[in-house]
Design an enzyme around this catalytic site. Sequence first.
Site, PDB file in Angstrom:
ATOM      1  N   LYS A 287       0.806  -1.226   0.000  1.00 57.38           N
ATOM      2  CA  LYS A 287       0.000   0.000   0.000  1.00 57.38           C
ATOM      3  C   LYS A 287       0.838   1.275   0.000  1.00 57.38           C
ATOM      4  O   LYS A 287       0.527   2.224  -0.727  1.00 57.38           O
ATOM      5  CB  LYS A 287      -0.949   0.011   1.194  1.00 57.38           C
TER       6      LYS A 287
ATOM      7  N   ASP B  29      -9.828   2.684   2.610  1.00 57.74           N
ATOM      8  CA  ASP B  29      -9.787   1.917   3.857  1.00 57.74           C
ATOM      9  C   ASP B  29     -10.411   2.674   5.023  1.00 57.74           C
ATOM     10  O   ASP B  29     -11.184   2.109   5.814  1.00 57.74           O
ATOM     11  CB  ASP B  29      -8.343   1.556   4.214  1.00 57.74           C
TER      12      ASP B  29
END
Length: 302
Positions: free
Chosen positions: A91, A127
């Site tokens: 990420k 997220d």
Amino acid sequence: MGGASGPSAAPLLGKTEGDGVTIDGRTRLAGVIGWPVDHSRSPMLHNHWCRVHQVNGAYVPLPVKPGQLEMALKGLAAAGFRGVNVTIPHKEEAFRLCDELTETARRAGAANTLRFVEGRVIGDCTDGTGFCDNLLAHGVRLEGRALILGAGGAARAVAAALQDRGCEVFISNRTASRAEALVQALGGGIVLDWTDWPNRLGEMNLLVNATSLGMGGRDDTAWSSLLQKGQEGLSVTDIVYTPRQTPLLKAAQERGFRTVDGLGMLICQARAGFQEWFGVLPEADEASFDLLAQDLARHGLS
């Protein structure tokens, strides 16, 4: 929100055969990159939504080793993929490789949802929003003090989202320098030493495990003793969803704390990417939840 041109800009609706969608020259492609990636239920979720909404699309798992992400992104974009999700351990590298970032991704310092538009990689981070939406759906009030364990990409997104909703955020990580870097990047927050956070738990309204501890059920952490000083009203959540009931959540339930597993976060954070790649905003509905919950149960991960 740039769109593709030429043959890939086909109508959304594709032919269906039974429970599947026909893959042909007009199929819209997306996937999830990780190492490993076999734990991910994202392909099951996105392909379910393709069937439900009769989208001519396919979403596939893409195992990419550390150090190969840049090459993989270039290859997928060249091959006509609309975009990808990015999971552990990519990420933060994905964030650095993006040509353009949303404000949410900049705030989080991480990117988990990428679009490929005319050779450019556009990064977003869903997220944090998915995390908060899941907690709210389970009746957890986003207020007071939140302690986050971990300082990786998911922790950054969760911390930023909680801060934006008015929570006072505390970060604890085995490597203190990473927690300090996260607080500096966020422009606020308090670092707690990894050995000291259990002593401060009584001050917290929310405990978040944003590490990979507990994934696959492999975890020898003495969570029960670490939770001793938690007070009534504490909510405990885990971003890990394989298994749904992680060792942390089991220990928290035994102590009478409200718990929320990570499965709902997976569903909530996936909606924005699906809309970008396939043109439909799906619901985080009971059918989607049941599909994944039943699959985890079949594999002994409930």
